[in-house]
Every structure is written in structure tokens, then in C-alpha cells.
Motif scaffolding. Structure first.
Motif, mmCIF file in Angstrom:
data_model
loop_
_atom_site.group_PDB
_atom_site.id
_atom_site.type_symbol
_atom_site.label_atom_id
_atom_site.label_comp_id
_atom_site.label_asym_id
_atom_site.label_seq_id
_atom_site.Cartn_x
_atom_site.Cartn_y
_atom_site.Cartn_z
ATOM 1 N N SER A 48 68.629 -8.218 5.513
ATOM 2 C CA SER A 48 68.217 -7.379 4.389
ATOM 3 C C SER A 48 67.378 -8.196 3.414
ATOM 4 O O SER A 48 67.303 -7.880 2.239
ATOM 5 C CB SER A 48 69.442 -6.790 3.689
ATOM 6 O OG SER A 48 70.287 -7.821 3.230
ATOM 7 N N ILE A 49 66.755 -9.255 3.924
ATOM 8 C CA ILE A 49 65.885 -10.085 3.099
ATOM 9 C C ILE A 49 64.732 -9.229 2.582
ATOM 10 O O ILE A 49 64.244 -8.355 3.275
ATOM 11 C CB ILE A 49 65.399 -11.317 3.886
ATOM 12 C CG1 ILE A 49 64.889 -12.383 2.947
ATOM 13 C CG2 ILE A 49 64.350 -10.957 4.912
ATOM 14 C CD1 ILE A 49 64.771 -13.751 3.591
ATOM 15 N N MET A 50 64.340 -9.453 1.332
ATOM 16 C CA MET A 50 63.276 -8.665 0.730
ATOM 17 C C MET A 50 61.991 -9.474 0.670
ATOM 18 O O MET A 50 61.987 -10.603 0.187
ATOM 19 C CB MET A 50 63.668 -8.206 -0.665
ATOM 20 C CG MET A 50 64.807 -7.209 -0.658
ATOM 21 S SD MET A 50 65.125 -6.503 -2.280
ATOM 22 C CE MET A 50 63.712 -5.429 -2.437
ATOM 23 N N LEU A 51 60.919 -8.897 1.167
ATOM 24 C CA LEU A 51 59.603 -9.521 1.142
ATOM 25 C C LEU A 51 58.594 -8.514 0.602
ATOM 26 O O LEU A 51 58.765 -7.308 0.767
ATOM 27 C CB LEU A 51 59.190 -9.961 2.554
ATOM 28 C CG LEU A 51 60.060 -11.020 3.214
ATOM 29 C CD1 LEU A 51 59.627 -11.231 4.653
ATOM 30 C CD2 LEU A 51 59.994 -12.329 2.448
ATOM 31 N N PRO A 52 57.529 -9.004 -0.015
ATOM 32 C CA PRO A 52 56.490 -8.071 -0.470
ATOM 33 C C PRO A 52 55.724 -7.531 0.727
ATOM 34 O O PRO A 52 55.747 -8.121 1.808
ATOM 35 C CB PRO A 52 55.592 -8.941 -1.348
ATOM 36 C CG PRO A 52 55.798 -10.327 -0.835
ATOM 37 C CD PRO A 52 57.222 -10.387 -0.339
ATOM 38 N N PRO A 53 55.044 -6.410 0.557
ATOM 39 C CA PRO A 53 54.222 -5.910 1.656
ATOM 40 C C PRO A 53 53.035 -6.833 1.898
ATOM 41 O O PRO A 53 52.668 -7.622 1.032
ATOM 42 C CB PRO A 53 53.762 -4.535 1.163
ATOM 43 C CG PRO A 53 53.886 -4.596 -0.316
ATOM 44 C CD PRO A 53 54.981 -5.572 -0.618
ATOM 45 N N ILE A 54 52.452 -6.729 3.063
ATOM 46 C CA ILE A 54 51.253 -7.490 3.402
ATOM 47 C C ILE A 54 50.043 -6.681 2.961
ATOM 48 O O ILE A 54 49.989 -5.466 3.172
ATOM 49 C CB ILE A 54 51.175 -7.740 4.918
ATOM 50 C CG1 ILE A 54 52.298 -8.662 5.370
ATOM 51 C CG2 ILE A 54 49.830 -8.323 5.306
ATOM 52 C CD1 ILE A 54 52.356 -8.845 6.868
ATOM 53 N N VAL A 55 49.066 -7.340 2.356
ATOM 54 C CA VAL A 55 47.818 -6.681 2.002
ATOM 55 C C VAL A 55 46.816 -7.006 3.108
ATOM 56 O O VAL A 55 46.501 -8.164 3.352
ATOM 57 C CB VAL A 55 47.286 -7.161 0.636
ATOM 58 C CG1 VAL A 55 45.975 -6.465 0.303
ATOM 59 C CG2 VAL A 55 48.316 -6.930 -0.453
ATOM 60 N N LEU A 56 46.352 -5.979 3.798
ATOM 61 C CA LEU A 56 45.408 -6.150 4.896
ATOM 62 C C LEU A 56 43.987 -6.312 4.363
ATOM 63 O O LEU A 56 43.715 -6.039 3.193
ATOM 64 C CB LEU A 56 45.500 -4.955 5.846
ATOM 65 C CG LEU A 56 46.894 -4.709 6.446
ATOM 66 C CD1 LEU A 56 46.890 -3.425 7.255
ATOM 67 C CD2 LEU A 56 47.339 -5.885 7.282
ATOM 68 N N GLY A 57 43.085 -6.729 5.209
ATOM 69 C CA GLY A 57 41.700 -6.978 4.817
ATOM 70 C C GLY A 57 40.994 -5.774 4.242
ATOM 71 O O GLY A 57 40.085 -5.911 3.424
ATOM 72 N N ASP A 58 41.401 -4.578 4.644
ATOM 73 C CA ASP A 58 40.762 -3.369 4.115
ATOM 74 C C ASP A 58 41.419 -2.891 2.824
ATOM 75 O O ASP A 58 41.084 -1.832 2.293
ATOM 76 C CB ASP A 58 40.773 -2.249 5.153
ATOM 77 C CG ASP A 58 42.175 -1.812 5.554
ATOM 78 O OD1 ASP A 58 43.160 -2.397 5.042
ATOM 79 O OD2 ASP A 58 42.289 -0.899 6.385
ATOM 80 N N GLY A 59 42.369 -3.676 2.292
ATOM 81 C CA GLY A 59 43.028 -3.333 1.042
ATOM 82 C C GLY A 59 44.284 -2.505 1.205
ATOM 83 O O GLY A 59 45.016 -2.285 0.244
ATOM 84 N N CYS A 60 44.561 -2.035 2.409
ATOM 85 C CA CYS A 60 45.789 -1.269 2.652
ATOM 86 C C CYS A 60 46.978 -2.224 2.695
ATOM 87 O O CYS A 60 46.820 -3.401 3.012
ATOM 88 C CB CYS A 60 45.699 -0.511 3.970
ATOM 89 S SG CYS A 60 44.464 0.796 3.966
ATOM 90 N N THR A 61 48.141 -1.699 2.378
ATOM 91 C CA THR A 61 49.347 -2.514 2.451
ATOM 92 C C THR A 61 50.258 -1.971 3.541
ATOM 93 O O THR A 61 50.224 -0.788 3.872
ATOM 94 C CB THR A 61 50.114 -2.499 1.111
ATOM 95 O OG1 THR A 61 50.472 -1.159 0.789
ATOM 96 C CG2 THR A 61 49.286 -3.086 -0.006
ATOM 97 N N THR A 62 51.046 -2.860 4.112
ATOM 98 C CA THR A 62 51.996 -2.475 5.144
ATOM 99 C C THR A 62 53.263 -3.299 4.962
ATOM 100 O O THR A 62 53.197 -4.478 4.592
ATOM 101 C CB THR A 62 51.399 -2.669 6.556
ATOM 102 O OG1 THR A 62 52.315 -2.161 7.520
ATOM 103 C CG2 THR A 62 51.105 -4.121 6.852
ATOM 104 N N PRO A 63 54.417 -2.705 5.169
ATOM 105 C CA PRO A 63 55.662 -3.459 5.005
ATOM 106 C C PRO A 63 55.848 -4.491 6.112
ATOM 107 O O PRO A 63 55.379 -4.307 7.228
ATOM 108 C CB PRO A 63 56.746 -2.383 5.073
ATOM 109 C CG PRO A 63 56.132 -1.240 5.784
ATOM 110 C CD PRO A 63 54.656 -1.313 5.532
#
Length: 99
Positions: A48-63
Motif C-alpha cells: 500500500s506504498i503511496m507514490l505520485p503519478p507518472i507524468v508522461l511526455g505528452d503531459g498526461c498522468t498515469t498511476p
């Protein structure tokens, strides 16, 4: 990490910093001193570790993990802009001090 909270200077980033310190402490409790391989791809979804989402090159974020730190796209964009401003200010300070 608990001592760091006492050193937080009140301002526009104080609440965000306290929140990140709290998340960091919880992650540390789960990982331990040596990490216990929690951050391997095989283990990320088992914790249940918490991490920020990844910001992709096109500016979209994904968990990264199911327990991603909750944030809206607008908040993420604002956070990135603030980080860039802080880095620019640090660079200007270093150049001014000739460090």
C-alpha cells in the motif's frame, strides 16, 4: 523525518510539504531501512506504498500503483510549474553567489 516537520517554514508550500513528509514516513515504515525490495515492479502492487503519478511526455498522468497519491491534473500541472520556478530561483541564486 519527524524532526524535519518542525523545520517547515510556514508559507504557500507548508501544507504540501507536511503531507509529503507524512506519506514519506508511512512509506518508510513499509519499506524499512534497506527497502526490502518493495519498489520492484513485482512488489509494487502487493503493497500500500503511496507514490505520485507518472507524468508522461505528452503531459498526461498515469498511476504507478493502486495507492497513488491523490491529485487532480490541474494540481499536478501547478506542482510541476512550482518546481520549475523553484529550480530557476535556485539556479539564479547560485549564479549570483558564484557558487
Amino acid at each position: 523525518m519527524k524532526e524535519l516537520e518542525n523545520e517547515v517554514i510556514e508559507g504557500i508550500y507548508a501544507n504540501r510539504l507536511r503531507s509529503l513528509l507524512s506519506i514519506g514516513r508511512e512509506n518508510f515504515i513499509q519499506r524499512g531501512v534497506w527497502g526490502q525490495n518493495v519498489l520492484s515492479m513485482e512488489n509494487l502492487y502487493k503493497t500500500s506504498i503511496m507514490l505520485p503519478p507518472i507524468v508522461l511526455g505528452d503531459g498526461c498522468t498515469t498511476p504507478v500503483v493502486p495507492t497513488t497519491i491523490p491529485t487532480s491534473p490541474q494540481a499536478m500541472e501547478q506542482w510541476i510549474e512550482q518546481i520549475i520556478k523553484i529550480e530557476v530561483s535556485i539556479d539564479q541564486f547560485i549564479r549570483a553567489c558564484r557558487l
